[in-house]
Design an enzyme around this catalytic site. Sequence first.
Site, PDB file in Angstrom:
ATOM      1  N   ASP A 151       0.827  -1.209   0.000  1.00  0.00           N
ATOM      2  CA  ASP A 151       0.000   0.000   0.000  1.00  0.00           C
ATOM      3  C   ASP A 151       0.863   1.261   0.000  1.00  0.00           C
ATOM      4  O   ASP A 151       2.093   1.215  -0.015  1.00  0.00           O
ATOM      5  CB  ASP A 151      -0.935  -0.048   1.207  1.00  0.00           C
ATOM      6  N   ASP A 206      -9.946   3.444  -3.668  1.00  0.00           N
ATOM      7  CA  ASP A 206     -10.670   2.238  -3.275  1.00  0.00           C
ATOM      8  C   ASP A 206     -12.063   2.161  -3.890  1.00  0.00           C
ATOM      9  O   ASP A 206     -12.761   3.172  -4.035  1.00  0.00           O
ATOM     10  CB  ASP A 206     -10.814   2.185  -1.758  1.00  0.00           C
TER      11      ASP A 206
END
Length: 405
Positions: A151, A206
Amino acid sequence: MLVKSKTLAILALACCAVTAHAQKFPQLAKTPPMGWNSWNRFQCNVSETLIRETADAMVSSGMRDAGYQYVNIDDCWHGSRDSLGFIQPDAARFPSGIKALADYVHSKGLKLGIYSDAGWKTCGGRPGSRGYEFQDAQQYARWGVDYLKYDWCNADSLKASGAYLTMRDALYRAGRPMVFSICEWGDNQPSTWAPATGHLWRTTGDITNCWDCELSHGSWSQWGVLRILDKQKPLRKFAGPGHWNDPDMLEVGNGMTVTEDRAHLTMWAMLAAPLIAGNDLRAMSEETRASLTNRDVIAIDQDSLGVQGFPYKAMLDGVEIWFKPLAAGEWAMAILNRGGAAQTVAFDWSKENVGDDMNGRNADFGKTRYQVRDLWRKREAGTTAQPLSVVVPAHGAELFRLRRM
């Protein structure tokens, strides 16, 4: 001079070792990775029990046999680092440790994935890999990890391409082949540099479980299926075997309608996207299971040609027609209804010139006849000798495979 010569020799051996590993790692992800990830449904509520039960469910549901391989633990599995700096799992959540969990997942004929972050801390506030990349990669290799999602939270002033290259080289040095998933959210144009670094790279922020929405969190947003789909159209030239655009994980089974779920899966298959389920496999409905395990639809995503589909025509009332070249001269065709009412769509093959300039493929409907198969209804739908007519439900999609006759 002797010391200098020895130093140069050691560096040369290290370079060769990395190069040798680099020759192996690109053999992964020749088709888009398929599996499951904990984040969409469980976020930080991860545990050894959840992962074991999910592996069991992946087998019993038929998902493993349909092609899903990876069981991926997302954020919040981390404990602290030991005295030497090696990361340890949260002992309360993972009392048997990650190695034992990997062994269990492997015993089911599956592979284990794990999560870290390029910054000081993960998005969930756990220890990130910044400054510990090589130690973390070695730890994952010792544990038997097969997939790393990496990430981009708390990365401060790091340059994305360099930060991900560091972890890539750490994985090479650790020596265990792992799929490397770059979760950088598309902020730094990863499509231009990530193909040489990872096997897949996120192209947007997302996803969330809605058809067409933006869920704002102030400094960042989550996006519905259509919002993410629209961001993929200019990126297809960057994708191919071993390196894939990643429009984020699936929300199938997480609250949308069955029709929306199937449209979501249809368009991700047309995009040659990684198919990473994000629902609770232990408690999914039969409709969700049937959608996720539809092998005809999966075959479109997993086609060996590895070409991402493209929008061919926008019609009235929010209808789009997409095509995707397949191996052996075949094609996939999707009809997407973005709107809130069912639409009857007619398509006269003889009047359409469908081609893909990117790879020189042309369907040539005037000279070549195809058998048309309806992949959601699992039945033949005539040939291209006659026009196609189909009713596409609101927020739905139809998917067809065209085989040369």
